[in-house]
Motif scaffolding. Sequence first.
Motif, PDB file in Angstrom:
ATOM      1  N   MET A   1     -63.068  47.261  32.462  1.00 30.12           N
ATOM      2  CA  MET A   1     -62.439  46.072  33.026  1.00 30.12           C
ATOM      3  C   MET A   1     -62.175  46.274  34.506  1.00 30.12           C
ATOM      4  SD  MET A   1     -59.892  44.942  29.984  1.00 30.12           S
ATOM      5  CE  MET A   1     -59.765  43.226  30.453  1.00 30.12           C
ATOM      6  N   LEU A   2     -61.737  47.462  34.848  1.00 32.84           N
ATOM      7  CA  LEU A   2     -61.475  47.748  36.261  1.00 32.84           C
ATOM      8  C   LEU A   2     -62.716  47.445  37.084  1.00 32.84           C
ATOM      9  CD1 LEU A   2     -59.923  48.908  38.613  1.00 32.84           C
ATOM     10  CD2 LEU A   2     -60.546  51.204  37.860  1.00 32.84           C
TER      11      LEU A   2
ATOM     12  N   ASP B   1     -54.466  47.604  26.891  1.00 34.74           N
ATOM     13  CA  ASP B   1     -55.191  47.824  25.637  1.00 34.74           C
ATOM     14  C   ASP B   1     -54.394  47.300  24.451  1.00 34.74           C
ATOM     15  OD1 ASP B   1     -57.503  50.000  26.323  1.00 34.74           O
ATOM     16  OD2 ASP B   1     -55.737  50.237  27.582  1.00 34.74           O
TER      17      ASP B   1
ATOM     18  N   ASP C   1     -60.517  50.038  29.637  1.00 33.39           N
ATOM     19  CA  ASP C   1     -59.792  49.814  30.890  1.00 33.39           C
ATOM     20  C   ASP C   1     -60.700  50.043  32.083  1.00 33.39           C
ATOM     21  OD1 ASP C   1     -56.663  49.815  30.081  1.00 33.39           O
ATOM     22  OD2 ASP C   1     -57.845  51.084  28.766  1.00 33.39           O
TER      23      ASP C   1
ATOM     24  N   MET D   1     -64.190  43.328  35.736  1.00 33.09           N
ATOM     25  CA  MET D   1     -63.364  42.162  36.048  1.00 33.09           C
ATOM     26  C   MET D   1     -63.180  41.992  37.548  1.00 33.09           C
ATOM     27  SD  MET D   1     -60.247  41.965  33.380  1.00 33.09           S
ATOM     28  CE  MET D   1     -59.411  41.094  34.691  1.00 33.09           C
TER      29      MET D   1
ATOM     30  N   ILE E   1     -54.258  47.381  38.133  1.00 36.76           N
ATOM     31  CA  ILE E   1     -55.366  48.092  38.765  1.00 36.76           C
ATOM     32  C   ILE E   1     -54.963  49.513  39.120  1.00 36.76           C
ATOM     33  CG2 ILE E   1     -56.757  48.191  40.862  1.00 36.76           C
ATOM     34  CD1 ILE E   1     -57.204  45.278  40.692  1.00 36.76           C
TER      35      ILE E   1
ATOM     36  N   TRP F   1     -55.080  51.552  36.046  1.00 28.90           N
ATOM     37  CA  TRP F   1     -56.449  51.869  35.643  1.00 28.90           C
ATOM     38  C   TRP F   1     -57.049  52.936  36.561  1.00 28.90           C
ATOM     39  CZ3 TRP F   1     -58.237  46.068  34.961  1.00 28.90           C
ATOM     40  CH2 TRP F   1     -57.801  45.611  33.719  1.00 28.90           C
TER      41      TRP F   1
END
Lengths: 353, 353
Positions: free
Chosen positions: B94-95, A91, B91, B98, A78, A81
Amino acid sequence: MNPRRRTVTIKHVAAEAGVSLQTVSRVINNEPNVRDAVKARVQDVVARLGYVPNLAARRMGGSRSFLLLALNDRDRTIEGWRLGEGDDWVDQMMLGGMVKCAEHGYRMLVELVDTHAAHVEREIAAALSALHPDGVILTPPHSDNPVITGLLGARGVPFARIGSVADGAGFAVAMDDRRAAEVAAEHLLALGHRRVGFITGSDDYALSAARLDGYLRALHAAGLGDDPSLVGRGDFSFASGRAATKALLALDDPPTAIVASSDQMALAALHVARERALRVPEDLSVISFDDTPVVRFGVPPLTAIKQPIAAMAAHAAERLIRAASGEAEPGPERSILPFDLVVRASTAEPRED
Amino acid sequence: MNPRRRTVTIKHVAAEAGVSLQTVSRVINNEPNVRDAVKARVQDVVARLGYVPNLAARRMGGSRSFLLLALNDRDRTIEGWRLGEGDDWVDQMMLGGMVKCAEHGYRMLVELVDTHAAHVEREIAAALSALHPDGVILTPPHSDNPVITGLLGARGVPFARIGSVADGAGFAVAMDDRRAAEVAAEHLLALGHRRVGFITGSDDYALSAARLDGYLRALHAAGLGDDPSLVGRGDFSFASGRAATKALLALDDPPTAIVASSDQMALAALHVARERALRVPEDLSVISFDDTPVVRFGVPPLTAIKQPIAAMAAHAAERLIRAASGEAEPGPERSILPFDLVVRASTAEPRED
DNA sequence: CTGAAAGCGCTAACAA
DNA sequence: TTGTTAGCGCTTTCAG
């Protein structure tokens, strides 16, 4: 309006093909004991109706879940990101893992898990209970977390440990980190450097020690003795790279080249060098590990060890899927995949003083 | 040894708590009609046994799947991952997605789908049949693909269209691309530029037109007439950015500033400028869209419109989950999320000639 | 080779 | 407020 409309089930296929459910099941699972003629007919109906087996029902029936679970470290992922510093580990993992899964009708689900927290065990147990994946892909630093590997082992879930050097339950898929660091150092030694510094990675990662080992080995092979002051401690972060580089450059006899265990630390080295008005590579050569996108856009572009992340993920997925298909034993042999040294503009011969 | 060992089911909980399956089900689903005392007892057993409902069984029971499906363009995504040019769209998705899913006990599954291929429909239908997700998150360019939105609409699957400007089934979650381009252009006009060029994105993306519109609007508002030669056609790629920039700089009266519809095209503009010995920002100002990591590492770091990708994904997930929980209607209202103009070193006042 | 029966773990609908 | 009864769609037995 009917929410369940249009859901083609195995029943429809069976009725349409004039066979039993069982026969359809056999066909879609490619099992024996179906006459070719019947098989063809069923396949025809399947195609015509656009039938695709319901994954949940399949699992319920007691077979595979066609799911692979990829576990990544929550905080690190996290943070990466959020910061958007160009780390593309996830990725690359998806590139290798998802694509390979898709080839086999599998799906890869990414899940973030705290590696340090006291509740790792619960978190993972919950994911396993909820999902019942056919296999788990562990990424660093989970790969060497005994709580996690222990739980997975006890549960009997096949799993891959990416970037792991240890033995134990599951199987390791890694590159030769020791050798990679050795190659990096050799590259610098071959250029004529005699004072080669090294910045370690976080102790959370077993590969950090392996890299240090490889570096030391190269130095010894070149007849250079141990100089602990040439080894700086880092944790993969930019900040730690800055600190370590500063310490190295403050030595009485500072290194003319540095191998950093991560891209961020290598970029930090570049940064510090610039502050000191040291030119790279003329005054200082730098090699990085990881080869994330940013190093290519650095000034100068960095020479780097390129980790085969996608290849490791693909390989892990393939082994897990094979095991789940009963095609192969989920043996414990470790898989070592090749890495690359990508030579760019951050390394050169040392100045002759 | 026993593969199914240790799998705690609702039955065990029911037996242990001395209640029926149903009561346990009610408790774990937080439904009414359970006495507090009983509820507490059941929750206690759940915690003690580490019970977590099996997702597949839950779906089979006819309830939600607790799954959200995020559909990304296969070719673009894979190419981006392969090239490793630092595009972190997935990314960021997803950050946002998710993490939001995890908050609600949901999971987000990423799937790659060809948007152009003739078999999109089959691919998506297959994914829906196999997974039965509670909702789908469409990303550009899928968001405006009528075949996809049509199929989803017909199937009655709630879905979000990220980055979409169109109306239609599902709901749109986007930033105001028109306004963003307008703000970018205004920034340049405010600096004193009168010749501001624009490089469009791919026509596959509806937002490309919106951005162009915003740019034109800013120019008109500043009393600058239409000059079609100031608009270069691009498709988001570096190569197209190079070509477009070359054409713009070859004009008799070339622009002193350029707004590019993607980072790659902005970097290409930088590249071309350097070839022409034009300094950025002294001779040419450049603004990019996207704000992927690489633009921060560019020389100079680029002024950019920052897309709220994570926020859009999180918002989409939240709306879908709410709808699946019956908490809210899956209404068609579009959500417009705020963007940022991040001013860095690639924009400045034009030279006074 | 094929089919019928039973059940996976859970939830909807209904009863009590 | 609780428990009982059916399934969901599929696969595993086990018979034919």
